[in-house]
Design a protein around this motif. Structure first.
Motif, short mmCIF file in Angstrom:
data_model
loop_
_atom_site.label_atom_id
_atom_site.label_comp_id
_atom_site.label_asym_id
_atom_site.label_seq_id
_atom_site.Cartn_x
_atom_site.Cartn_y
_atom_site.Cartn_z
N PRO A 186 0.80 -1.23 0.00
CA PRO A 186 0.00 0.00 0.00
C PRO A 186 0.84 1.28 0.00
CG PRO A 186 -0.16 -1.14 2.11
CD PRO A 186 0.51 -2.08 1.17
N THR A 187 1.99 1.26 0.66
CA THR A 187 2.84 2.45 0.67
C THR A 187 3.39 2.73 -0.72
OG1 THR A 187 3.44 1.98 2.97
CG2 THR A 187 4.84 3.52 1.76
N PHE A 188 3.88 1.69 -1.38
CA PHE A 188 4.37 1.86 -2.75
C PHE A 188 3.24 2.28 -3.68
CE2 PHE A 188 8.75 -0.03 -3.67
CZ PHE A 188 9.23 0.31 -2.42
N ALA A 189 2.04 1.75 -3.44
CA ALA A 189 0.89 2.11 -4.29
C ALA A 189 0.62 3.60 -4.23
CB ALA A 189 -0.34 1.32 -3.87
N HIS A 190 0.75 4.18 -3.03
CA HIS A 190 0.53 5.63 -2.91
C HIS A 190 1.70 6.42 -3.48
CE1 HIS A 190 -0.52 9.54 -1.33
NE2 HIS A 190 0.69 9.62 -0.80
N MET A 235 16.36 8.05 -10.38
CA MET A 235 14.96 7.97 -9.96
C MET A 235 14.11 9.01 -10.70
SD MET A 235 14.08 5.60 -7.77
CE MET A 235 12.68 6.28 -6.87
N LEU A 236 14.61 10.22 -10.84
CA LEU A 236 13.86 11.26 -11.55
C LEU A 236 13.57 10.84 -12.98
CD1 LEU A 236 15.68 14.45 -10.23
CD2 LEU A 236 13.25 13.92 -9.91
N LEU A 237 14.56 10.22 -13.62
CA LEU A 237 14.41 9.84 -15.03
C LEU A 237 13.47 8.65 -15.20
CD1 LEU A 237 18.12 10.21 -16.20
CD2 LEU A 237 16.20 11.67 -16.83
N THR A 238 13.35 7.80 -14.18
CA THR A 238 12.56 6.58 -14.34
C THR A 238 11.20 6.63 -13.66
OG1 THR A 238 13.74 5.62 -12.43
CG2 THR A 238 14.57 5.09 -14.63
N THR A 239 11.08 7.38 -12.55
CA THR A 239 9.79 7.44 -11.85
C THR A 239 9.16 8.82 -11.88
OG1 THR A 239 10.69 8.00 -9.66
CG2 THR A 239 10.66 5.67 -10.26
N GLY A 240 9.93 9.84 -12.25
CA GLY A 240 9.38 11.19 -12.32
C GLY A 240 9.62 11.99 -11.05
N PHE A 241 9.45 13.30 -11.16
CA PHE A 241 9.74 14.21 -10.05
C PHE A 241 8.82 13.96 -8.86
CE2 PHE A 241 8.73 18.14 -7.79
CZ PHE A 241 9.98 18.49 -7.32
N ARG A 242 7.52 13.85 -9.10
CA ARG A 242 6.56 13.73 -8.00
C ARG A 242 6.78 12.46 -7.20
NH1 ARG A 242 1.55 15.03 -10.49
NH2 ARG A 242 1.42 12.86 -11.18
N CYS A 243 6.98 11.33 -7.87
CA CYS A 243 7.17 10.07 -7.17
C CYS A 243 8.51 10.05 -6.43
CB CYS A 243 7.09 8.90 -8.14
SG CYS A 243 5.43 8.64 -8.83
N THR A 244 9.54 10.61 -7.03
CA THR A 244 10.84 10.68 -6.36
C THR A 244 10.73 11.53 -5.10
OG1 THR A 244 12.03 10.42 -8.44
CG2 THR A 244 13.26 11.35 -6.59
N ARG A 245 10.04 12.65 -5.20
CA ARG A 245 9.88 13.52 -4.03
C ARG A 245 9.09 12.79 -2.94
NH1 ARG A 245 6.34 18.76 -4.83
NH2 ARG A 245 4.76 17.10 -4.93
#
Length: 213
Positions: free
Chosen positions: A31-35, A100-110
């Motif tokens: 659930p944490t990863f899902a969010h 991480m920024l390149l693969t998951t994006g700014f929002r998810c990395t943050r």
């Protein structure tokens, strides 16, 4: 129950591919990863895979320990371990951040960094082992193999005279009673969006013995 006994083995980077597959299966429904990685948006599986890949890459690149549980040479459970003397702070690695920024994006990395920092803020002292990732393959869950992995982990960490115990966290309510049964005490809670992440501490056996002496 498995037909062959499960074996504990210290892992190295040669197990990276199997480790990525195993931990992806273990965390894809977390659930944490899902969010954090936005399960309701297209590309969620790729973002989870990328995060697992980068965490494992960073871990083995730093030559940090990992314990694996194998049945007939198949990796079916594992845990990444960050010792107290050599614990690596993800926030210090710009290379990790960029990947991480390149693969998951700014929002998810943050979101991931905010979650990581909040959990770290709950930790009791500098003298403990931290478990960045731990999992049993879903195919082998419910067979007491998680208990075997934890017991081996406790024994392994207790050999370090600098460590007072182990810290881990979970946002999956299914595991709360399991960790409490295994001697873990809750030391903090972190809100990850709608998820409550529980931070647990397990004292090393040597510390318990000293405390009761």
């Amino acid at each position: 129950m498995p037909n062959s006994p499960a074996e504990i083995r210290l892992l190295d980077h040669g197990y990276s591919r199997e480790a990525r597959s195993l931990l992806y299966q273990a965390y894809r429904h977390d659930p944490t990863f899902a969010h954090i990685f936005e399960a309701d948006r297209p590309g969620f599986d790729q973002r989870v895979r990328a995060t697992i890949r980068e965490l494992i890459h960073q871990h083995f690149n730093e030559e940090l320990p990992a314990l694996g549980l194998l049945i007939e040479d198949r990796l079916i459970g594992m845990v990444l371990i960050a010792p107290p003397q050599r614990r690596f702070d993800l926030t210090e690695s710009w290379a990790w951040r960029m990947r991480m920024l390149l693969t998951t994006g700014f929002r998810c990395t943050r979101r991931y960094l905010e979650y990581h920092d909040a959990v770290m803020a709950c930790l009791p002292s500098d003298n403990y082992h931290v478990l960045p990732l731990i999992g049993i393959h879903p195919e082998f869950q419910g067979q007491h193999l998680g208990e075997q992995l934890l017991e081996a982990l406790h024994d392994w960490c207790a050999e370090d005279p600098h460590s007072k115990g182990i810290v881990l966290d979970t946002g999956n309510p299914h595991y709360l009673s399991f960790y409490k049964r295994k001697g873990y005490e809750e030391i903090g809670e972190v809100a990850v969006g709608p998820i409550i992440e529980h931070v647990f501490f397990h004292p090393n056996p040597q510390v318990s013995v000293k405390a009761s002496a």
